[in-house]
Design a protein around this motif. Structure first.
Motif, PDB file in Angstrom:
ATOM      1  N   VAL A   1      12.107  -3.069   8.079  1.00 47.57           N
ATOM      2  CA  VAL A   1      11.188  -1.873   9.345  1.00 47.57           C
ATOM      3  C   VAL A   1      11.369  -0.633   8.471  1.00 47.57           C
ATOM      4  N   ALA A   2       9.495  -0.423   7.660  1.00 41.95           N
ATOM      5  CA  ALA A   2       9.529   0.121   7.162  1.00 41.95           C
ATOM      6  C   ALA A   2       9.122   2.542   7.481  1.00 41.95           C
ATOM      7  N   GLY A   3       8.401   1.614   8.505  1.00 41.93           N
ATOM      8  CA  GLY A   3       8.186   2.990   9.831  1.00 41.93           C
ATOM      9  C   GLY A   3       7.174   3.565   9.232  1.00 41.93           C
ATOM     10  N   THR A   4       6.336   4.225  10.192  1.00 42.61           N
ATOM     11  CA  THR A   4       4.998   4.467  10.346  1.00 42.61           C
ATOM     12  C   THR A   4       4.684   4.868   8.755  1.00 42.61           C
ATOM     13  N   GLN A   5       5.204   5.920   7.627  1.00 45.72           N
ATOM     14  CA  GLN A   5       4.941   6.853   6.836  1.00 45.72           C
ATOM     15  C   GLN A   5       5.498   5.775   5.854  1.00 45.72           C
ATOM     16  N   GLY A   6       5.826   4.505   5.971  1.00 48.61           N
ATOM     17  CA  GLY A   6       6.433   3.568   5.073  1.00 48.61           C
ATOM     18  C   GLY A   6       7.390   3.934   4.408  1.00 48.61           C
ATOM     19  N   ASP A   7       8.864   4.900   4.915  1.00 49.82           N
ATOM     20  CA  ASP A   7       9.182   5.591   4.009  1.00 49.82           C
ATOM     21  C   ASP A   7      10.792   5.195   4.500  1.00 49.82           C
TER      22      ASP A   7
ATOM     23  N   SER B   1      -6.634  -4.167  -4.926  1.00 48.87           N
ATOM     24  CA  SER B   1      -7.181  -3.421  -3.522  1.00 48.87           C
ATOM     25  C   SER B   1      -8.647  -3.707  -3.419  1.00 48.87           C
ATOM     26  N   LEU B   2      -8.904  -4.013  -2.001  1.00 46.54           N
ATOM     27  CA  LEU B   2     -10.605  -4.605  -0.865  1.00 46.54           C
ATOM     28  C   LEU B   2     -11.189  -2.776  -1.298  1.00 46.54           C
ATOM     29  N   HIS B   3     -10.259  -2.308  -0.712  1.00 49.18           N
ATOM     30  CA  HIS B   3     -11.518  -0.938  -0.510  1.00 49.18           C
ATOM     31  C   HIS B   3     -10.563  -0.246  -1.527  1.00 49.18           C
ATOM     32  N   GLN B   4     -11.671   1.595  -2.426  1.00 49.36           N
ATOM     33  CA  GLN B   4     -11.470   2.158  -2.816  1.00 49.36           C
ATOM     34  C   GLN B   4     -10.300   2.842  -3.223  1.00 49.36           C
ATOM     35  N   SER B   5     -10.074   3.305  -0.999  1.00 50.82           N
ATOM     36  CA  SER B   5      -9.453   4.159  -0.604  1.00 50.82           C
ATOM     37  C   SER B   5      -7.940   3.080  -0.631  1.00 50.82           C
ATOM     38  N   GLN B   6      -7.416   2.366  -0.588  1.00 53.44           N
ATOM     39  CA  GLN B   6      -6.417   1.789  -1.005  1.00 53.44           C
ATOM     40  C   GLN B   6      -6.039   1.747  -2.329  1.00 53.44           C
ATOM     41  N   THR B   7      -4.833   1.926  -2.830  1.00 53.22           N
ATOM     42  CA  THR B   7      -4.087   2.325  -3.736  1.00 53.22           C
ATOM     43  C   THR B   7      -2.488   1.328  -4.142  1.00 53.22           C
TER      44      THR B   7
ATOM     45  N   SER C   1       1.310  -1.178   0.038  1.00 53.49           N
ATOM     46  CA  SER C   1       0.059  -0.247   0.053  1.00 53.49           C
ATOM     47  C   SER C   1       0.736   1.156  -0.366  1.00 53.49           C
ATOM     48  N   GLN C   2       2.107   1.108   0.715  1.00 48.91           N
ATOM     49  CA  GLN C   2       2.828   2.230   0.941  1.00 48.91           C
ATOM     50  C   GLN C   2       4.574   2.448  -0.423  1.00 48.91           C
ATOM     51  N   GLY C   3       4.573   1.252  -0.758  1.00 47.70           N
ATOM     52  CA  GLY C   3       5.371   1.199  -1.704  1.00 47.70           C
ATOM     53  C   GLY C   3       6.553   0.352  -1.158  1.00 47.70           C
ATOM     54  N   ALA C   4       6.672  -0.296   0.420  1.00 47.17           N
ATOM     55  CA  ALA C   4       8.061  -0.671   0.793  1.00 47.17           C
ATOM     56  C   ALA C   4       8.012  -2.089   0.826  1.00 47.17           C
ATOM     57  N   THR C   5       7.114  -2.603   0.589  1.00 48.95           N
ATOM     58  CA  THR C   5       6.744  -3.925   0.499  1.00 48.95           C
ATOM     59  C   THR C   5       7.174  -4.185  -1.445  1.00 48.95           C
ATOM     60  N   GLN C   6       7.231  -3.922  -2.251  1.00 52.26           N
ATOM     61  CA  GLN C   6       7.343  -3.593  -3.580  1.00 52.26           C
ATOM     62  C   GLN C   6       8.426  -3.358  -3.448  1.00 52.26           C
ATOM     63  N   LYS C   7       9.566  -2.435  -2.785  1.00 49.03           N
ATOM     64  CA  LYS C   7      10.714  -2.807  -2.977  1.00 49.03           C
ATOM     65  C   LYS C   7      11.181  -3.844  -2.623  1.00 49.03           C
ATOM     66  N   MET C   8      11.248  -4.163  -1.340  1.00 44.80           N
ATOM     67  CA  MET C   8      11.478  -5.885  -1.477  1.00 44.80           C
ATOM     68  C   MET C   8      11.211  -6.913  -1.922  1.00 44.80           C
TER      69      MET C   8
ATOM     70  N   SER D   1       3.490  -9.460   2.468  1.00 45.63           N
ATOM     71  CA  SER D   1       2.226  -9.000   2.595  1.00 45.63           C
ATOM     72  C   SER D   1       2.794  -7.838   3.477  1.00 45.63           C
ATOM     73  N   PRO D   2       2.592  -6.719   4.148  1.00 43.50           N
ATOM     74  CA  PRO D   2       2.859  -6.170   4.969  1.00 43.50           C
ATOM     75  C   PRO D   2       1.785  -7.084   6.072  1.00 43.50           C
ATOM     76  N   THR D   3       2.517  -6.125   7.382  1.00 40.31           N
ATOM     77  CA  THR D   3       1.723  -6.750   8.696  1.00 40.31           C
ATOM     78  C   THR D   3       0.306  -5.733   9.036  1.00 40.31           C
ATOM     79  N   ARG D   4      -0.285  -6.582   8.607  1.00 36.97           N
ATOM     80  CA  ARG D   4      -1.621  -5.990  10.011  1.00 36.97           C
ATOM     81  C   ARG D   4      -1.985  -6.501  11.282  1.00 36.97           C
ATOM     82  N   PHE D   5      -1.740  -5.323  12.001  1.00 37.40           N
ATOM     83  CA  PHE D   5      -2.232  -6.268  13.210  1.00 37.40           C
ATOM     84  C   PHE D   5      -0.972  -7.328  13.719  1.00 37.40           C
ATOM     85  N   GLY D   6      -0.021  -8.159  13.024  1.00 40.18           N
ATOM     86  CA  GLY D   6       0.954  -9.585  13.209  1.00 40.18           C
ATOM     87  C   GLY D   6      -0.071  -9.944  12.505  1.00 40.18           C
ATOM     88  N   ASN D   7      -0.344  -9.625  11.324  1.00 36.68           N
ATOM     89  CA  ASN D   7      -1.325 -10.872  10.264  1.00 36.68           C
ATOM     90  C   ASN D   7      -0.649 -10.351   8.801  1.00 36.68           C
TER      91      ASN D   7
END
Length: 201
Positions: free
Chosen positions: A162-168, A44-50, A14-21, A74-80
């Motif tokens: 570890v991508a940081g809170t902004q994925g940057d 994406s499953l939601h329109q708000s996610q690009t 969603s923020q590009g970190a997993t893609q860079k990997m 996959s990015p981590t989502r609440f440990g999942n």
């Protein structure tokens, strides 16, 4: 004998970190002669996610069936696992029933916002459907020195970042080396399995 060895690197970012990997893992895959990396993502499953899809296409059923090996990220989502990857995996029931992924090598990778954000639980969760598909799962052996010295991501269960809170947060030198080593490892195993299969046909 099947002379085409292709490794599918399938991820959501969603923020590009997993893609860079994924792109670094692809470099590792293609460091092995006659092996190609195929980068693919899921919708994406939601329109708000690009999702960041600049260098990747949406995965197709044929991508999965024709691959010689699979690397799932996959990015981590609440440990999942992210819902996007989970939704795709749940759509592969017919492939599981047919057994068409049995015996192919596979591995997993993840990124998280924080150091203790659930990387290992996400990696282990990603491995479960691959085991159900009968794939040969592999991680990163501890002979890689980066696993001993990393201060950010890196796991024997698969590469992490570890991508940081902004994925940057930039991918560290150790994280980068482990991503590339992982791609090379899966590609090498796939080549060996293809050669063995060819010798018995």
């Amino acid at each position: 004998m099947n002379t085409k060895t292709s490794i599918l690197i399938l991820y959501y970012s969603s923020q590009g970190a997993t893609q860079k990997m994924a792109e670094l893992i692809a470099l590792g895959v293609e460091s092995i002669s006659n092996v190609t990396a195929k980068l693919r993502t899921v919708p994406s499953l939601h329109q708000s996610q690009t999702p960041n899809t600049a260098s990747s296409l949406m995965v197709t059923r044929d991508d999965l069936l024709s691959c010689s090996g699979l690397i799932l990220g996959s990015p981590t989502r609440f440990g999942n696992i992210s819902a996007n990857i989970q939704h795709f995996l749940e759509s592969t029931l017919d492939i599981w029933l047919s057994g068409q992924l049995i015996g192919k090598p596979a591995g997993v990778f993840t990124s998280s916002s924080t150091l203790h954000g659930g990387q290992e639980s996400t990696l282990l969760s990603l491995l479960l459907p691959l085991l159900h598909h009968g794939m040969i799962v592999t991680g990163l052996p501890y002979h890689h020195p980066e696993l001993h010295r990393t201060q950010t991501g890196g796991s024997p269960y698969g590469p992490s970042h570890v991508a940081g809170t902004q994925g940057d947060q930039p991918i560290s030198k150790d994280e980068r080396a482990l991503c590339m080593a992982f791609g090379k490892r899966i590609a090498t195993i796939a080549m060996r399995l293809n050669s063995q299969e060819g010798s018995h046909t």
